[in-house]
Motif scaffolding. Structure first.
Motif, PDB file in Angstrom:
ATOM      1  N   ILE A  47      45.467  39.626  42.307  1.00  0.00           N
ATOM      2  CA  ILE A  47      44.662  39.057  43.377  1.00  0.00           C
ATOM      3  C   ILE A  47      45.419  39.123  44.696  1.00  0.00           C
ATOM      4  O   ILE A  47      46.645  39.146  44.715  1.00  0.00           O
ATOM      5  CB  ILE A  47      44.254  37.601  43.030  1.00  0.00           C
ATOM      6  N   GLN A  48      44.661  39.180  45.792  1.00  0.00           N
ATOM      7  CA  GLN A  48      45.231  39.244  47.130  1.00  0.00           C
ATOM      8  C   GLN A  48      44.614  38.158  48.006  1.00  0.00           C
ATOM      9  O   GLN A  48      43.400  37.939  47.974  1.00  0.00           O
ATOM     10  CB  GLN A  48      44.958  40.611  47.761  1.00  0.00           C
ATOM     11  N   TYR A  49      45.466  37.526  48.807  1.00  0.00           N
ATOM     12  CA  TYR A  49      45.005  36.578  49.804  1.00  0.00           C
ATOM     13  C   TYR A  49      45.487  37.018  51.179  1.00  0.00           C
ATOM     14  O   TYR A  49      46.565  37.592  51.325  1.00  0.00           O
ATOM     15  CB  TYR A  49      45.536  35.171  49.514  1.00  0.00           C
ATOM     16  N   TYR A  50      44.648  36.742  52.154  1.00  0.00           N
ATOM     17  CA  TYR A  50      45.023  37.030  53.538  1.00  0.00           C
ATOM     18  C   TYR A  50      44.722  35.793  54.375  1.00  0.00           C
ATOM     19  O   TYR A  50      43.565  35.383  54.492  1.00  0.00           O
ATOM     20  CB  TYR A  50      44.265  38.249  54.079  1.00  0.00           C
ATOM     21  N   ASN A  51      45.752  35.213  54.912  1.00  0.00           N
ATOM     22  CA  ASN A  51      45.627  34.060  55.817  1.00  0.00           C
ATOM     23  C   ASN A  51      44.743  32.965  55.224  1.00  0.00           C
ATOM     24  O   ASN A  51      43.895  32.398  55.924  1.00  0.00           O
ATOM     25  CB  ASN A  51      45.077  34.525  57.169  1.00  0.00           C
ATOM     26  N   GLY A  52      44.934  32.708  53.953  1.00  0.00           N
ATOM     27  CA  GLY A  52      44.238  31.611  53.305  1.00  0.00           C
ATOM     28  C   GLY A  52      42.953  31.980  52.590  1.00  0.00           C
ATOM     29  O   GLY A  52      42.396  31.163  51.857  1.00  0.00           O
ATOM     30  N   GLU A  53      42.502  33.196  52.793  1.00  0.00           N
ATOM     31  CA  GLU A  53      41.236  33.582  52.160  1.00  0.00           C
ATOM     32  C   GLU A  53      41.459  34.680  51.123  1.00  0.00           C
ATOM     33  O   GLU A  53      42.265  35.586  51.334  1.00  0.00           O
ATOM     34  CB  GLU A  53      40.247  34.078  53.218  1.00  0.00           C
ATOM     35  N   GLU A  54      40.692  34.603  50.050  1.00  0.00           N
ATOM     36  CA  GLU A  54      40.778  35.645  49.039  1.00  0.00           C
ATOM     37  C   GLU A  54      40.259  36.953  49.626  1.00  0.00           C
ATOM     38  O   GLU A  54      39.171  37.014  50.198  1.00  0.00           O
ATOM     39  CB  GLU A  54      39.945  35.246  47.818  1.00  0.00           C
ATOM     40  N   ARG A  55      41.069  38.022  49.464  1.00  0.00           N
ATOM     41  CA  ARG A  55      40.693  39.312  50.043  1.00  0.00           C
ATOM     42  C   ARG A  55      40.232  40.306  48.975  1.00  0.00           C
ATOM     43  O   ARG A  55      39.300  41.053  49.185  1.00  0.00           O
ATOM     44  CB  ARG A  55      41.884  39.889  50.805  1.00  0.00           C
ATOM     45  N   ALA A  56      40.903  40.290  47.827  1.00  0.00           N
ATOM     46  CA  ALA A  56      40.547  41.253  46.781  1.00  0.00           C
ATOM     47  C   ALA A  56      40.984  40.723  45.427  1.00  0.00           C
ATOM     48  O   ALA A  56      41.947  39.970  45.316  1.00  0.00           O
ATOM     49  CB  ALA A  56      41.207  42.606  47.039  1.00  0.00           C
ATOM     50  N   LYS A  57      40.231  41.134  44.421  1.00  0.00           N
ATOM     51  CA  LYS A  57      40.565  40.768  43.041  1.00  0.00           C
ATOM     52  C   LYS A  57      40.785  42.022  42.226  1.00  0.00           C
ATOM     53  O   LYS A  57      40.052  42.996  42.369  1.00  0.00           O
ATOM     54  CB  LYS A  57      39.418  39.960  42.424  1.00  0.00           C
ATOM     55  N   GLY A  58      41.766  41.945  41.362  1.00  0.00           N
ATOM     56  CA  GLY A  58      42.025  43.059  40.454  1.00  0.00           C
ATOM     57  C   GLY A  58      41.716  42.621  39.040  1.00  0.00           C
ATOM     58  O   GLY A  58      40.699  42.016  38.757  1.00  0.00           O
ATOM     59  N   ASN A  59      42.650  42.927  38.140  1.00  0.00           N
ATOM     60  CA  ASN A  59      42.443  42.619  36.726  1.00  0.00           C
ATOM     61  C   ASN A  59      42.832  41.183  36.403  1.00  0.00           C
ATOM     62  O   ASN A  59      43.620  40.939  35.496  1.00  0.00           O
ATOM     63  CB  ASN A  59      43.266  43.577  35.870  1.00  0.00           C
ATOM     64  N   ILE A  60      42.270  40.245  37.095  1.00  0.00           N
ATOM     65  CA  ILE A  60      42.639  38.853  36.865  1.00  0.00           C
ATOM     66  C   ILE A  60      41.665  38.205  35.892  1.00  0.00           C
ATOM     67  O   ILE A  60      40.452  38.321  36.037  1.00  0.00           O
ATOM     68  CB  ILE A  60      42.709  38.071  38.198  1.00  0.00           C
ATOM     69  N   LEU A  61      42.219  37.566  34.869  1.00  0.00           N
ATOM     70  CA  LEU A  61      41.403  36.905  33.866  1.00  0.00           C
ATOM     71  C   LEU A  61      40.752  35.660  34.467  1.00  0.00           C
ATOM     72  O   LEU A  61      41.257  35.063  35.418  1.00  0.00           O
ATOM     73  CB  LEU A  61      42.274  36.508  32.667  1.00  0.00           C
ATOM     74  N   GLU A  62      39.656  35.247  33.860  1.00  0.00           N
ATOM     75  CA  GLU A  62      38.962  34.042  34.331  1.00  0.00           C
ATOM     76  C   GLU A  62      39.821  32.795  34.135  1.00  0.00           C
ATOM     77  O   GLU A  62      39.644  31.803  34.838  1.00  0.00           O
ATOM     78  CB  GLU A  62      37.631  33.885  33.601  1.00  0.00           C
ATOM     79  N   ARG A  63      40.744  32.847  33.174  1.00  0.00           N
ATOM     80  CA  ARG A  63      41.645  31.715  32.929  1.00  0.00           C
ATOM     81  C   ARG A  63      42.699  31.588  34.028  1.00  0.00           C
ATOM     82  O   ARG A  63      43.429  30.604  34.090  1.00  0.00           O
ATOM     83  CB  ARG A  63      42.365  31.903  31.586  1.00  0.00           C
ATOM     84  N   PHE A  64      42.798  32.597  34.877  1.00  0.00           N
ATOM     85  CA  PHE A  64      43.795  32.586  35.945  1.00  0.00           C
ATOM     86  C   PHE A  64      43.088  32.336  37.279  1.00  0.00           C
ATOM     87  O   PHE A  64      41.971  32.820  37.519  1.00  0.00           O
ATOM     88  CB  PHE A  64      44.521  33.933  36.025  1.00  0.00           C
ATOM     89  N   SER A  65      43.746  31.630  38.150  1.00  0.00           N
ATOM     90  CA  SER A  65      43.210  31.424  39.493  1.00  0.00           C
ATOM     91  C   SER A  65      44.369  31.336  40.469  1.00  0.00           C
ATOM     92  O   SER A  65      45.523  31.141  40.063  1.00  0.00           O
ATOM     93  CB  SER A  65      42.366  30.147  39.561  1.00  0.00           C
TER      94      SER A  65
END
Lengths: 113, 112
Positions: A47-65
């Motif tokens: 996952i990627q964040y930019y200045n506090g906002e989520e920018r992109a998601k990759g292979n992240i499981l639903e159990r992960f945040s």
């Protein structure tokens, strides 16, 4: 010292538990990225964040945040842990991208037993 | 499906010789290609990069070559030194700001 700080360096926990990994980006960097490196695997983008906002998601499981706070540090939360979640988790930060790449922290080694 | 592939898990080279690490990609939209080096117990560190409008970029002992038609890039290290022994990752992104996609890495061993 790359300037990206990850804590803790090592974490051992039991299946079913929840853990939080923390990352402080290099001073001035607005983007934070989380990657997972499992055995014999490359760096898998989560996952990627930019200045506090989520920018992109990759292979992240639903159990992960994850989230990025106003001071730009980020936390990756892993819940309902399974044995297969054992891996190295890297945080990286950047100010500019493209040809400039990211600066990585030294990682958190998570072992689920 | 792996978009960035490093088909050689390991490479052994003698000190002073050339090391050539290879990387193939499948996504023709990739614009930026980077190489990272990783020592044990450390995070990856940026080594060198190249944009899709170039076919070569050089930085000291390190040169990256890009062959867009073959969707192939390589990292040349000349001369190789024992301190170059590490895992080398190839990475790519399709535009500035998007997350890098990494290969599985190649472990380089340089013997003296």
């Amino acid at each position: 010292d790359s300037g990206v700080t990850q804590t803790p360096k090592h974490l051992i926990t039991a299946t079913g538990q929840r853990v939080t990994l923390r990352c402080s980006p290099r001073s001035g960097d607005l983007s934070v990225y989380w990657y997972q490196q499992s055995l014999d695997q490359g760096l898998q983008f989560l996952i990627q964040y930019y200045n506090g906002e989520e920018r992109a998601k990759g292979n992240i499981l639903e159990r992960f945040s994850a989230q990025q706070f106003p001071d730009l540090h980020s936390e990756l939360n892993l819940s309902s842990l399974e044995l297969g979640d054992s891996a190295l988790y890297f945080c990286a930060s950047s100010f500019r991208t493209g040809l400039y790449g990211y600066t990585f922290g030294s990682g958190t080694r998570l072992t689920v037993v | 499906d792996q978009q960035v592939k490093q088909n050689s898990p390991s490479l052994s080279v003698q000190e002073g010789r050339i090391s050539i690490l290879n990387c193939d990609y499948t996504n023709s939209m990739f614009d930026y290609f980077l190489w990272y080096k990783k020592y044990p117990a450390e995070g990856p560190t940026f080594l060198i990069s190249i944009s899709s409008i170039k076919d070569k970029n050089e930085d000291g002992r390190f040169t990256v070559f890009l062959n867009k038609s073959a969707k192939h890039l390589s990292l040349h290290i000349v001369p190789s030194q024992p301190g170059d022994s590490a895992v080398y990752f190839c990475a790519a992104s399709d535009q500035a700001g998007t997350a890098l996609i990494f290969g599985k890495g190649t472990t380089l061993s340089v013997s003296s």
